[in-house]
Structures are given as C-alpha cells and as structure tokens.
Design a protein around this motif. Structure first.
Motif, PDB file in Angstrom:
ATOM      1  N   PRO A 122       0.819  -1.221   0.000  1.00  0.00           N
ATOM      2  CA  PRO A 122       0.000   0.000   0.000  1.00  0.00           C
ATOM      3  C   PRO A 122       0.850   1.267   0.000  1.00  0.00           C
ATOM      4  N   PHE A 123       2.005   1.232   0.668  1.00  0.00           N
ATOM      5  CA  PHE A 123       2.905   2.378   0.628  1.00  0.00           C
ATOM      6  C   PHE A 123       3.337   2.642  -0.809  1.00  0.00           C
ATOM      7  N   ALA A 124       3.756   1.581  -1.515  1.00  0.00           N
ATOM      8  CA  ALA A 124       4.156   1.729  -2.910  1.00  0.00           C
ATOM      9  C   ALA A 124       2.993   2.213  -3.765  1.00  0.00           C
ATOM     10  N   GLU A 125       1.806   1.683  -3.493  1.00  0.00           N
ATOM     11  CA  GLU A 125       0.611   2.081  -4.245  1.00  0.00           C
ATOM     12  C   GLU A 125       0.340   3.576  -4.130  1.00  0.00           C
ATOM     13  N   TYR A 126       0.238   4.059  -2.902  1.00  0.00           N
ATOM     14  CA  TYR A 126      -0.149   5.461  -2.712  1.00  0.00           C
ATOM     15  C   TYR A 126       0.980   6.423  -3.078  1.00  0.00           C
ATOM     16  N   LEU A 127       2.222   5.993  -2.911  1.00  0.00           N
ATOM     17  CA  LEU A 127       3.335   6.828  -3.358  1.00  0.00           C
ATOM     18  C   LEU A 127       3.284   6.992  -4.875  1.00  0.00           C
ATOM     19  N   LEU A 128       3.056   5.889  -5.592  1.00  0.00           N
ATOM     20  CA  LEU A 128       2.982   5.969  -7.054  1.00  0.00           C
ATOM     21  C   LEU A 128       1.780   6.794  -7.495  1.00  0.00           C
ATOM     22  N   VAL A 129       0.657   6.629  -6.826  1.00  0.00           N
ATOM     23  CA  VAL A 129      -0.534   7.424  -7.154  1.00  0.00           C
ATOM     24  C   VAL A 129      -0.213   8.912  -7.076  1.00  0.00           C
ATOM     25  N   ASN A 130       0.480   9.312  -6.034  1.00  0.00           N
ATOM     26  CA  ASN A 130       0.848  10.716  -5.880  1.00  0.00           C
ATOM     27  C   ASN A 130       1.758  11.190  -7.010  1.00  0.00           C
ATOM     28  N   LEU A 131       2.645  10.323  -7.454  1.00  0.00           N
ATOM     29  CA  LEU A 131       3.643  10.716  -8.439  1.00  0.00           C
ATOM     30  C   LEU A 131       3.095  10.757  -9.863  1.00  0.00           C
ATOM     31  N   VAL A 132       2.075   9.950 -10.157  1.00  0.00           N
ATOM     32  CA  VAL A 132       1.569   9.874 -11.542  1.00  0.00           C
ATOM     33  C   VAL A 132       0.140  10.377 -11.659  1.00  0.00           C
ATOM     34  N   GLN A 133      -0.287  11.199 -10.736  1.00  0.00           N
ATOM     35  CA  GLN A 133      -1.674  11.655 -10.747  1.00  0.00           C
ATOM     36  C   GLN A 133      -2.041  12.442 -11.999  1.00  0.00           C
ATOM     37  N   ASP A 134      -1.060  12.970 -12.707  1.00  0.00           N
ATOM     38  CA  ASP A 134      -1.345  13.722 -13.921  1.00  0.00           C
ATOM     39  C   ASP A 134      -1.473  12.833 -15.155  1.00  0.00           C
TER      40      ASP A 134
ATOM     41  N   VAL B 142      11.303   3.347  -2.071  1.00  0.00           N
ATOM     42  CA  VAL B 142      11.026   4.668  -2.661  1.00  0.00           C
ATOM     43  C   VAL B 142      11.801   4.935  -3.957  1.00  0.00           C
ATOM     44  N   PRO B 143      13.114   4.690  -4.017  1.00  0.00           N
ATOM     45  CA  PRO B 143      13.815   4.944  -5.287  1.00  0.00           C
ATOM     46  C   PRO B 143      13.249   4.132  -6.451  1.00  0.00           C
ATOM     47  N   ALA B 144      12.829   2.894  -6.160  1.00  0.00           N
ATOM     48  CA  ALA B 144      12.260   2.053  -7.215  1.00  0.00           C
ATOM     49  C   ALA B 144      10.934   2.603  -7.709  1.00  0.00           C
ATOM     50  N   VAL B 145      10.095   3.090  -6.795  1.00  0.00           N
ATOM     51  CA  VAL B 145       8.819   3.685  -7.195  1.00  0.00           C
ATOM     52  C   VAL B 145       9.056   4.979  -7.974  1.00  0.00           C
ATOM     53  N   ASN B 146      10.031   5.750  -7.561  1.00  0.00           N
ATOM     54  CA  ASN B 146      10.364   6.972  -8.305  1.00  0.00           C
ATOM     55  C   ASN B 146      10.786   6.644  -9.727  1.00  0.00           C
ATOM     56  N   THR B 147      11.590   5.601  -9.879  1.00  0.00           N
ATOM     57  CA  THR B 147      12.015   5.176 -11.212  1.00  0.00           C
ATOM     58  C   THR B 147      10.829   4.715 -12.040  1.00  0.00           C
TER      59      THR B 147
END
Length: 203
Positions: A19-31, A184-189
C-alpha cells in the motif's frame, strides 16, 4: 477504466510495503489519466488499514489520502486485470505466477523492474513505441513487454536480495525506514518510466 493501464503492487499482508508503494505511485503519476494503481497481498490481513508505522513513513515522504486503504487478498481475477504486477520479493513473484501463469511476462519484483527500466534509454523506448497504437493502455503494455524482453540482455545481479524490499512488519520504525529506503527509489524510477511512456504517446 477498462482501457486504463493497471499497475498492481503485491506484498504479503497488504498493510505495509504494497500500500505504501501504491499510494506513493498514485501521488507521483496523478497527472497521467490512463494509469490506475492498486495493491493486494498474497496472505492479506483482509480489511485491515495500513500499519501505523507505515502511515508514519508514508507521511514523511509526502504520501496522502491513504486513509481509505483496506487490505485485500490477491486473486486470479485481480491478476488477470493487471497490466503490470510488481512484488516486493522473488518468492511473491513466484506465488503470483503459480496463481496465474498467464501473467508471467508482466510480473517483476519492484526493484528488478526499476533496474531494468534504468537500463532502457529514451531512444530504445521511442523505438519500441514507434509502431504502437497510442490508444488507451497500448503504449504502456508495449513498454512493459520491451522491459520484459530486456531481462535476458542485462547481467544477473550477484546478490538476489538487491531485487527485494525487506519486510518491516512487526519490526521497529527503523526497519520500516530501511524498507522505505529500498522501496522509494524504485517507485520513483517507475513513475518516471510511466511519464516517459506517456510523453512518447502525446501527439
């Protein structure tokens, strides 16, 4: 929604890493309007919220709107509806394939996928997308297929643990922080990869 590209994060209990990875990615790709993100667990603590420690870590990384999260059990149906499946460990990746063999080419560990993405140049990505329809999820699915094919071209890592995210469940906040530092670095990538694909399809 059916024509959107679906990313599924998978861990064990579905209350910490996924869920951490899920919501972090949601924040990063919301556009990016054509991308949906969700999560599930191989042995989910069904109905449970994100763990308090994970909530603390998530907030420290600027993650928001995770209060509605409830753990859910991984199923063949969920896997079949997912275009990219990212697990936290190699064992979970094997479990996914055992549960639904048809997703073999679109399941990776999260850190493995990030490693493969990092080796993919903009030129390679543009070439792979050149003949793809720009409609809906198609360019994203083509990009994932390209990443999957690159597995055989990239040297194997010496330590398999480098492709995994440590499980912090039941451990101290320091272990949760260490887990986040891997995740986090993997989700950012991953987010940058999805934005690259999206930008290639803008006409």
């Amino acid at each position: 929604m059916e024509n959107n590209f679906s990313v599924l994060m998978v861990c064990t209990g579905n209350i910490c890493r996924s869920p951490f990875a899920e919501y972090l990615l949601v924040n990063l790709v919301q556009d990016i309007k054509r991308v949906n993100v969700s999560s599930a667990g191989t042995n989910a603590m069904v109905g449970e919220r994100m763990s308090p420690e994970t909530q603390t870590i998530a907030e420290s990384y600027g993650v928001q709107n995770f209060e509605s999260h409830r753990a859910r059990q991984l199923s063949e149906e969920i896997l079949g509806a997912s275009d990219l499946i990212l697990t936290m460990t190699r064992r979970q990746r094997r479990r996914v394939v055992e549960l639904e063999p048809r997703v073999t080419r679109r399941v990776f560990t999260l850190r493995e996928f990030a490693r493969l993405v990092a080796a993919t140049t903009d030129e390679m990505l543009a070439s792979d997308l050149a003949e793809v329809s720009f409609e809906g999820k198609q360019p994203f699915r083509a990009a994932v297929q390209s990443i999957a094919l690159s597995r055989s071209q990239l040297s194997s890592i010496s330590d398999p643990a480098e492709d995994e995210v440590v499980d912090p469940y039941g451990h101290s906040l320091e272990v949760h922080q260490a887990s986040a530092q891997q995740l986090v670095p993997a989700v950012n990538t991953l987010a940058k990869f999805l934005m690259r694909v999206s930008s290639e399809t803008v006409t």
